[in-house]
Design an enzyme around this catalytic site. Structure first.
Site, mmCIF file in Angstrom:
data_model
loop_
_atom_site.group_PDB
_atom_site.id
_atom_site.type_symbol
_atom_site.label_atom_id
_atom_site.label_comp_id
_atom_site.label_asym_id
_atom_site.label_seq_id
_atom_site.Cartn_x
_atom_site.Cartn_y
_atom_site.Cartn_z
ATOM 1 N N LYS A 1 0.890 -1.176 0.000
ATOM 2 C CA LYS A 1 0.000 0.000 0.000
ATOM 3 C C LYS A 1 0.922 1.219 0.000
ATOM 4 C CE LYS A 1 -4.120 1.878 0.211
ATOM 5 N NZ LYS A 1 -5.157 1.744 -0.851
ATOM 6 N N ASP B 1 -7.396 -15.529 3.244
ATOM 7 C CA ASP B 1 -8.772 -15.989 3.468
ATOM 8 C C ASP B 1 -9.598 -15.815 2.195
ATOM 9 O OD1 ASP B 1 -8.426 -16.692 6.190
ATOM 10 O OD2 ASP B 1 -10.372 -15.843 6.736
HETATM 11 MG MG LIG Z 1 -6.378 -15.425 9.280
#
Ligand SMILES: [Mg+2]
Ligand SMILES: NC(=O)c1ccc[n+]([C@@H]2O[C@H](COP(=O)([O-])OP(=O)(O)OC[C@H]3O[C@@H](n4cnc5c(N)ncnc54)[C@H](O)[C@@H]3O)[C@@H](O)[C@H]2O)c1
Ligand SMILES: CC(C)[C@H](C(=O)O)[C@@H](O)C(=O)O
Length: 357
Positions: free
Chosen positions: A190, A250
């Site tokens: 970022k 995730d």
């Molecule tokens: Mg995690």
């Protein structure tokens, strides 16, 4: 060879039990020793990472970890919360390199929430720096806001930071991993907003000089999240910081059909490691016998490959997993019409049986 078995909380014990059965059914003898960790450590010894558990993890050749955490511990002081156990293990064992391979088994193309053509053939590797960043940066806490429009109010704060050595060593891991694959590395940062990640980008660019055979590109984390869902197969290896890696892995898990399919290896500089599924303790399904044990079984395979020098046994486990998926067996998280729904233990049984055949 000694393996520390740390099942933890929630579905941890259920899924680790299946991985242990798989390890025990190989034609290799391992010394397995279990110890409580997380909420279980707190209940047994008043601390999420009891001294004996840490000692065992340090002296073992590898650690197989389930998951920690439960909502009922969320009100404890932070040092006593279950999550501190996994953070403490990573820090104490210097496990700075977290490898999270997101691979779609062809049989699960329909289990992903994304269109099959977007995910079929997916094989990407997320490399997450694991012992630095805002996770461990000091100072942190809640204090009286020292200045600005909210001066005098309470404020929560954390410190994002990366030392040059921390960036260099994870960059080397990533370039070397890319070298063994399609030779493409995306560094996710970022840098448009954060000093820490402009520095990250500069150091990764510098390390790249030692790997001219690997193509490096840089991507902002918000775009990376979007691209992971839009065209995930365009990636080969992704390297990123601790927090961005937590979030992106995730997201990547859903590309493989379920978070119950994503294994991980957390390695130190000498490939000593801790192996755990990328998911958590899933308190919502704990004790129901429905959790998918495959991420943990595949983590055990990674353990054999990376830390125990038993690549052949690792291959056998991975083939056995492929076989049970081809047989149509599915835990509820990867179930679709026309397949056979099984529980945690039945899935473990099937992998053990496939290993023997
Ligand atoms: Mg995690
Ligand atoms: N490394 C770890 O030990 C680890 C990792 C992530 C979260 N946690 C902890 O776990 C607890 C629960 O966190 P959360 O709910 O945000 O994340 P989670 O990963 O535990 O669960 C998210 C969702 O995925 C499902 N899921 C997870 N693993 C599954 C499996 N193997 N099979 C089928 N479904 C599965 C759960 O049922 C839930 O609906 C929290 O205390 C959190 O801090 C621990
Ligand atoms: C439980 C938590 C501390 C952990 C993390 O944030 O690293 C988890 O989400 C993970 O991905 O392993």
């Amino acid at each position: 060879m000694k393996i520390a078995i740390l099942p933890g909380d929630g579905i941890g014990p259920e899924i680790v039990e299946q991985a242990v059965r798989v390890l025990n059914s190989l034609d290799e003898k391992f010394e397995l020793e279990s110890a409580p960790v997380g909420g279980a450590g707190y209940e047994a010894h008043g601390h999420p990472l009891p001294e004996g558990t840490l000692k065992l993890a340090k002296e073992a050749d590898a650690v197989l970890f389930g998951a920690v955490g439960d909502w009922k511990y969320d009100k404890l002081d932070r040092p006593l919360r279950p999550e501190q156990a996994i953070l403490g293990l990573r820090k104490n064992l210097n496990l700075f390199a977290n490898l999270r391979p997101a691979i779609l088994y062809p049989e699960l193309a329909g289990a992903s929430t994304l269109k099959p053509e977007v995910v079929s053939g997916l094989d990407i590797l997320i490399i997450r720096e694991l012992t630095g960043d805002i996770y461990f940066g000091q100072p942190r806490g809640v204090r009286e806001c020292p200045d600005g429009p909210f001066k005098g109010e309470r404020e929560g704060f954390d410190t994002m930071r990366y030392a040059e050595t921390e960036i260099r060593r994870i960059a080397h891991v990533a370039f070397q991993a890319a070298r063994k694959r399609d030779k493409r590395l995306t560094s996710v940062d970022k840098a448009n907003v954060l000093e820490t990640f402009q520095f990250w980008k500069d150091i990764v660019t510098d390390v790249h000089k030692e790997y001219p055979d690997v193509a490096l590109d840089h991507m902002y984390v918000d775009n990376a999240a979007m691209q992971l869902v839009r065209a995930p197969k365009k990636f080969d290896v992704i390297v990123t910081g601790n927090m961005f890696g937590d979030i992106l892995s995730d997201a990547a898990a859903m590309l493989t059909g379920s978070i119950g399919m994503l294994p991980s290896a957390s390695l130190d500089a000498n490939n000593k490691g801790l192996y755990e599924p990328s998911h958590g303790s899933a308190p919502d399904i704990a004790g129901k016998g429905v959790a998918n044990p495959l991420a943990t079984i595949l983590s055990a395979a990674m353990m054999l490959r990376f830390s125990l020098n038993k690549a052949e046994q690792a291959d056998r486990i991975e083939s056995a997993v492929k076989k049970v998926l081809a047989q149509g067996l599915r835990t509820p998280d990867i179930y679709e019409d026309g397949t056979t729904k099984v529980g945690t233990k039945e899935m473990g049984d099937a992998v053990v049986k496939a290993l023997a055949s």
